[in-house]
Design an enzyme around this catalytic site. Structure first.
Site, PDB file in Angstrom:
ATOM      1  N   ASN A  71       0.809  -1.214   0.000  1.00  0.00           N
ATOM      2  CA  ASN A  71       0.000   0.000   0.000  1.00  0.00           C
ATOM      3  C   ASN A  71       0.847   1.271   0.000  1.00  0.00           C
ATOM      4  OD1 ASN A  71      -2.332  -1.506  -0.066  1.00  0.00           O
ATOM      5  ND2 ASN A  71      -2.641  -1.459   2.150  1.00  0.00           N
ATOM      6  N   ASP A 125      -9.734  -5.507  -5.900  1.00  0.00           N
ATOM      7  CA  ASP A 125     -10.525  -6.500  -5.179  1.00  0.00           C
ATOM      8  C   ASP A 125     -12.019  -6.235  -5.288  1.00  0.00           C
ATOM      9  OD1 ASP A 125      -8.383  -7.960  -4.243  1.00  0.00           O
ATOM     10  OD2 ASP A 125      -8.122  -6.702  -2.473  1.00  0.00           O
TER      11      ASP A 125
END
Length: 436
Positions: free
Chosen positions: A23, A121
């Site tokens: 991230n 996702d």
């Protein structure tokens, strides 16, 4: 598509080093677009999502040199902004959630930024309003093509600093707005800003490039715009989500594992949440040592004796990316746990696969699940399953490694999106896992 074949119930032992933080890397890599000078980034994880973003930067005209494992030099001195309006970009950008973060730096430096609806996702709606409202506050004009889901922001005269209150403490939204504000005229203040370690790292990197960002680590950021930024060298933090995954793996397989170089000061509540589940963690220097839990682990109830509730929250609260891991770990605890996933409405839907393996889980609604722990008196059973997203995928892999028998996990590309060479690294500590 590839599959993993996993023989479960095998105790593991040894040391494992976490990869660079996915991230953080998604933000840091986009920031190279803010300067024409060379930027060296170290500890970049070799995973699908990051490699896709590096390819996207290359197609935009960024010069990329690989210096060694996890180390790259980037130079964005000949960016082809026209690539943003091609069909190739629409397809490429739409396959990667992190592509949204190229918009801020491109808008700041070149006066325009475009992006197709990002992929990633399938864990529920992930709104982009915070990003674009921030750009509009800085003076950009917004447009959206509903037919092909194409977003655009333009500021041909440049951006102007503004005071803004974010409607949510979005990490990627804050990162995008900060990257656009560092080159804006005047001062920008962002209240209700995200303050995750990865966002702190981005701000520190930009300050090393010549930006003026203050309030780092708080929810009020102040950015004094500068005319240009220079190059720098930056090292990405270890991935806290992977660290939490290895803690869960050690507990579920009752293994003795040392997690190396974890950057304890950036783990927040993660160690404490696992301790609430009864898991023993020892701080040894900058490592985490987890002994083999041969007698299992018992949940610590709340002070009044009520059921333990573990919920996600913006930093410094518990990260939502680890709730799937906690849920799996709770299936073998002594006691009961309520898992409350507040941020994403589809992230708990993988529990049907755990129930098929014999776990006792009550899915109350899309956001809450009650887990009744087995205390290892009843082992999970091997099965065939498919990975729906990165975090559910690693959770199912941990479940398979603890289960009785041989499991098959399909759609492992989802796991590869977030975990570097995971089968090789697990085999190094004794796991019986084969990629087929």
């Amino acid at each position: 598509m590839g599959v993993f074949k996993i023989e479960g119930g095998v105790p593991l032992k040894g040391e494992i080093t976490p990869q660079g933080a996915k991230n953080e890397a998604l933000q840091i890599l986009c920031a190279v677009l803010l300067t024409p000078e060379k930027v060296i980034i170290n500890n970049i994880p070799d995973i699908i999502d990051i490699n896709k973003l590096i390819t996207l930067l290359g197609n935009l005209g960024v010069k990329i040199q690989k210096n060694g494992p996890g180390s790259y030099t980037f130079q964005a001195d000949e960016v082809n902004v026209g690539y943003l309006e091609t069909e190739a970009f629409k397809k490429e950008g739409g396959s990667l959630r992190g592509s949204i973060m190229i918009v801020g730096p491109l808008l700041a430096r070149f006066g325009k930024g475009y992006i197709p609806k990002p992929g990633g996702d399938k864990i529920g709606r992930r709104r982009l309003d915070t990003h674009f409202e921030g750009f509009i506050n800085l003076g950009a004009k917004f447009r959206y093509n509903k037919e092909d889901h194409f977003y655009g922001v333009e500021a041909p005269e440049g951006l102007t600093g503004a005071a803004m209150l974010l409607d949510e403490a979005s990490v990627t939204g804050t990162a995008n707005i900060v990257m656009s504000a560092v080159l804006a005229k005047g001062t920008t203040t962002i209240y209700n800003a995200a303050c995750e370690p990865y966002l702190q790292q981005l701000c520190k990197m930009m300050n090393a490039m010549g930006a003026k960002v203050s309030g780092i680590g708080s929810n009020l950021l102040t950015i004094e715009g500068v005319e240009s930024l220079g190059g720098c060298t930056h090292r990405i933090l270890p991935d806290m989500i992977e660290i939490g995954s290895w803690i869960g793996l050690a507990a579920m397989t009752r293994s003795e594992i040392t997690i190396k170089d974890v950057s304890w000061e950036n783990l927040g509540l993660i160690p404490n949440v696992f301790r609430k589940l009864g898991i023993t963690l020892e701080k040894r220097g900058d490592d985490i040592y987890i002994p083999a839990h041969t007698d299992g682990y018992e949940v610590k109830t709340d002070i009044d004796g009520s059921i333990l509730t573990i919920a996600d929250a913006p930093w410094p609260g518990f990260t939502p990316d680890l709730l799937s891991i906690v849920l799996v770990v709770a299936t073998q605890c002594k006691g009961d746990v309520l898992i409350h996933q507040k941020m994403f409405e589809s992230r708990l839907f993988f529990v049907d696969k755990l129930i098929d393996m014999g776990a006792k889980i009550i899915l109350c609604d899309p956001h809450r699940a009650v887990v009744i722990g087995h205390d290892f008196k009843s082992r999970l059973k091997a099965t065939t399953m498919s990975s729906p997203d990165i975090r559910a995928g690693i959770s199912l892999l941990i479940a398979a490694l603890s289960a009785k028998g041989t499991s098959t996990i399909q759609n492992i590309e989802q796991i590869d999106r977030g975990y570097e060479r995971i089968d090789e690294r697990l085999r190094a500590i004794g796991a019986k896992i084969v990629r087929a």
